[in-house]
Write an enzyme that holds these catalytic residues in place. Structure first.
Site, short mmCIF file in Angstrom:
data_model
loop_
_atom_site.label_atom_id
_atom_site.label_comp_id
_atom_site.label_asym_id
_atom_site.label_seq_id
_atom_site.Cartn_x
_atom_site.Cartn_y
_atom_site.Cartn_z
N ASP A 1 9.11 5.12 -71.89
CA ASP A 1 7.92 5.02 -71.07
C ASP A 1 7.43 6.44 -70.79
O ASP A 1 8.22 7.31 -70.42
CB ASP A 1 8.28 4.33 -69.74
CG ASP A 1 7.16 3.43 -69.25
OD1 ASP A 1 6.02 3.94 -69.14
OD2 ASP A 1 7.42 2.26 -68.95
N GLU B 1 -1.06 1.63 -71.86
CA GLU B 1 -1.36 0.74 -70.75
C GLU B 1 -2.77 1.11 -70.31
O GLU B 1 -2.97 2.01 -69.49
CB GLU B 1 -0.37 0.91 -69.59
CG GLU B 1 -0.60 -0.16 -68.53
CD GLU B 1 -0.07 0.20 -67.15
OE1 GLU B 1 0.12 -0.72 -66.35
OE2 GLU B 1 0.12 1.38 -66.85
N HIS C 1 6.80 -5.97 -66.30
CA HIS C 1 7.46 -5.63 -65.03
C HIS C 1 6.49 -5.52 -63.85
O HIS C 1 6.91 -5.30 -62.73
CB HIS C 1 8.21 -4.32 -65.19
CG HIS C 1 7.27 -3.16 -65.38
ND1 HIS C 1 6.48 -3.03 -66.51
CD2 HIS C 1 6.95 -2.13 -64.58
CE1 HIS C 1 5.73 -1.95 -66.37
NE2 HIS C 1 5.98 -1.38 -65.23
N ASP C 2 5.19 -5.60 -64.13
CA ASP C 2 4.18 -5.51 -63.05
C ASP C 2 3.57 -6.88 -62.73
O ASP C 2 2.67 -6.96 -61.90
CB ASP C 2 3.01 -4.61 -63.49
CG ASP C 2 3.39 -3.15 -63.53
OD1 ASP C 2 4.34 -2.76 -62.82
OD2 ASP C 2 2.71 -2.39 -64.26
O1 TEU Z 1 0.92 0.51 -63.73
C1 TEU Z 1 -0.41 0.93 -63.58
C2 TEU Z 1 -1.24 0.03 -62.79
O2 TEU Z 1 -2.45 0.13 -62.83
C3 TEU Z 1 -0.50 -0.84 -61.81
O3 TEU Z 1 -0.56 -0.12 -60.63
C4 TEU Z 1 -1.00 -2.17 -61.49
O4 TEU Z 1 -2.31 -2.12 -61.05
C5 TEU Z 1 -0.08 -2.67 -60.40
O5 TEU Z 1 1.21 -2.83 -60.97
C6 TEU Z 1 -0.46 -3.94 -59.75
O6 TEU Z 1 0.43 -4.21 -58.71
C7 TEU Z 1 1.85 1.44 -64.16
C8 TEU Z 1 3.25 0.86 -64.18
O7 TEU Z 1 3.31 -0.18 -65.11
C9 TEU Z 1 3.64 0.46 -62.80
O8 TEU Z 1 4.91 -0.15 -62.76
C10 TEU Z 1 3.64 1.69 -61.94
O9 TEU Z 1 3.86 1.33 -60.60
C11 TEU Z 1 2.30 2.45 -62.04
O10 TEU Z 1 1.85 2.60 -63.37
C12 TEU Z 1 2.48 3.84 -61.50
O11 TEU Z 1 3.23 4.59 -62.40
#
Ligand code: TEU
Ligand code: CA
Length: 565
Positions: A98, A256, A328-329
């Site tokens: 990542d 992403e 994971h989000d």
């Molecule tokens: O996610 C980017 C992102 O835009 C997220 O904040 C999304 O909007 C959020 O998960 C909704 O709750 C990436 C990663 O995948 C995430 O795990 C991180 O928290 C974020 O970047 C910050 O690095």
């Protein structure tokens, strides 16, 4: 389109903290990953994406990096990481890390140096900006709620953090910063990585005049996303990064990417695009609420089918998106995209089929292959995720009761995907001998790898068959490069498409019935072969098709057919 090594690959995302703990501290580790490489190989995985394993205070679970050159002690050592690389290589698998370079951790040495001397050279590694009349430079709200500007102690400046205040944003306008980032990327690629998943990357381009905008909430703030949307020029950074790093190694990159501008698809993921691929988020965007999780929307089947089909067609002749149902989000795909009556093994296999056989690079998230689901919690204190806690508060502020706010978390929380992997029905699902860092989903008693491993009709067995089919010599080319053709779009509840190989003429038809009632579909062509079904009705399907030229699908039934040329 130029052919690339990653086009026909299947990827798997590991969330290391929740994958497998081998030393009893309740935290998954590199040893655990190494010990499961054969499991992943058997599943049919080629590329493994690891969520961040760098040194971090874990305010945002490793997406806050304090040292890009170190492995978090919680996960293991650099020697173990090298061993993982070597073991993956032995099995013809690629490790993808990542890449989190929009921001770092407030514990990063450069950020500490910046705080120590807010007018010194390291301050310019970040966005240290003078306040206006003793207030923040602008009215931005961070992704995780609250102000995106934090006062710099002992100074009239503020620093920008689009995520948590412990995640200061790097100043990409500073060439020295960019060069340091590229050097770090190359250092990892030199170790033999397959490539990177690139985090939150659109955010790296800022309007450095940081204008305030019309507030979009009662807090008088506006989402910092607004500034990103209003700013052009991220492509220059992305091209430079590509030339300085990935390109030299023929590395695989998956972005992403949220909030891409229209018409930029080719620039992002075309033959000479910024990235090899980017995630298709069109389905999950359907659930977005106007203000947050508390006004998020359930997925409507018709809209869902429509946006996925549109996204598939849009990519034709351009490149490959990375297809997901969860990460994971996000909440678990089986809980989000399947209607209640379909939240069972049949439904999970059906959802797997319509996702994995799309055109693009399939990404499976850990536990998806056994049908893991969202997890009920009784109290907000049982959640760990920073975003969940913010969204819960936001829901209360909007007037929801605690019970209603908890329901929003059940439906949307990032912790749904982060509960530990369910390996068995033993203590803690076989994840750890100690206390898991995040409580298990209690349904590990029923849903776990051990129970499915040797069961011929399990979800896991089905995923193995499905991936094997995608990669089978006779069909691989069509599943990889064949065009995507929507079918039966006028039939309610039916998710159907063809993958057509324009060179060989091979035609594969995928049918799935997401409805509660059975549906009879009239075939346009004869069936050459039933390649896969989730109900084991090959013979009945063949017989009906031969007799009537139709197929009657039960509720939640899915079939993959080869049609006669
Ligand atoms: O996610 C980017 C992102 O835009 C997220 O904040 C999304 O909007 C959020 O998960 C909704 O709750 C990436 C990663 O995948 C995430 O795990 C991180 O928290 C974020 O970047 C910050 O690095
Ligand atoms: Ca451990």
């Amino acid at each position: 389109m130029k052919r690339k090594w990653w086009h026909d690959k299947v990827a798997y995302q590991i969330y290391p903290k929740s994958f497998l703990d081998t030393n009893g501290d309740g935290i998954g580790d590199l040893r655990g990953i190494i010990s499961k490489l054969d499991y992943l190989k058997e599943l049919g995985i080629d590329i493994i994406w690891l969520s961040p394993i760098y040194k971090s205070p874990f305010v945002d679970q490793g997406y806050d990096i304090s040292d890009y050159y170190k492995i978090a002690e919680e996960f293991g050592t650099m020697e173990e990481f090298d061993e993982l690389l070597a073991e993956a290589k032995k099995r013809d698998m690629y490790i993808v890390m990542d890449l989190v370079v929009n921001h770092c951790s407030s514990e990063h040495e450069y950020f500490k140096a910046a705080l120590a001397d807010p007018d010194g050279p390291y301050a310019d590694y970040f966005y240290f900006v003078k306040g206006i009349d003793g207030k923040e430079p602008s009215n931005y709200r961070s992704y995780f709620g609250g102000k995106a500007w934090e006062p710099v102690p002992g100074s009239d400046k503020y620093y920008l953090h689009m995520f948590a205040k412990e995640q200061p944003d790097w100043n990409w306008e500073n060439k020295e910063v960019r060069d340091k980032i590229y050097k770090m990327i190359n250092w990892w690629l030199d170790k033999g990585l397959g490539g990177f998943r690139i985090d939150a990357i659109i955010n790296i381009k800022k309007d450095t005049s940081f204008p305030s905008y019309e507030p979009d909430g009662d807090d008088g703030l506006v989402s910092c996303v607004k500034m990103v949307e209003e700013t052009d020029g991220v492509g220059e950074f992305l091209e430079e990064m590509k030339h300085e790093t990935f390109e030299k190694y023929d590395a695989f990159t998956v972005g992403e990417v949220f909030n891409m501008k229209e018409d930029e698809l080719r620039e992002f993921v075309g033959d000479d695009g910024h990235f090899s691929s980017m995630f298709d988020f069109s389905a999950l965007e359907l659930t977005y609420g106007e203000h947050g999780w508390y006004d998020s929307k359930p997925v409507d089947f018709k809209r869902w089918r429509e946006v996925l089909f549109a996204s598939q067609k849009e990519m034709e002749g351009i490149g490959f998106k990375a297809n997901i149902i969860e990460n994971h989000d996000e909440p678990r795909g089986a809980s989000r995209y399947l209607p209640e009556y379909a939240q069972n093994e049949m439904g999970k296999k059906m959802l797997a089929t319509t996702s994995i056989l799309l055109r693009g690079i399939p990404f499976i998230y850990q536990g998806q292959e056994i049908g893991m689901t969202n997890c009920h919690r009784n109290d907000i204190s049982e959640y760990d995720d920073i975003s969940t806690i913010d969204q819960y508060q936001e829901a209360l502020r909007a007037g929801l009761s605690e019970e209603e706010a908890l329901k929003c978390c059940y439906e949307n929380s990032r912790d749904n995907a982060r509960t530990p992997m369910q390996w068995s029905d033993g203590k803690n699902g076989g994840f750890t001998d100690g206390t898991p860092w995040l409580a298990m989903n209690p349904n590990y008693m029923e849903i776990n790898v051990a129970a499915q491993e040797h069961k011929a009709d399990s979800v896991l067995a089905y995923y193995r068959k499905l991936i094997a089919l995608r990669k089978a010599k006779e069909y691989k080319d069509t599943f990889t490069y064949g065009i995507f053709k929507p079918k039966y779009e006028n039939v309610d509840d039916i998710f159907a498409f063809e993958r057509v190989n324009e060179e060989s003429g091979q035609k594969l038809l995928i049918l799935a019935n997401f409805g509660t009632e059975e549906h009879t579909i009239t075939l346009e062509q004869r069936i050459a072969k039933v390649l896969l079904t989730n109900e084991g009705r090959q013979e009945a399907i063949n017989a009906e098709a031969a007799l009537n030229g139709t197929i009657t699908l039960d509720s939640c039934e899915t079939v993959v057919l080869e049609l006669e040329k």
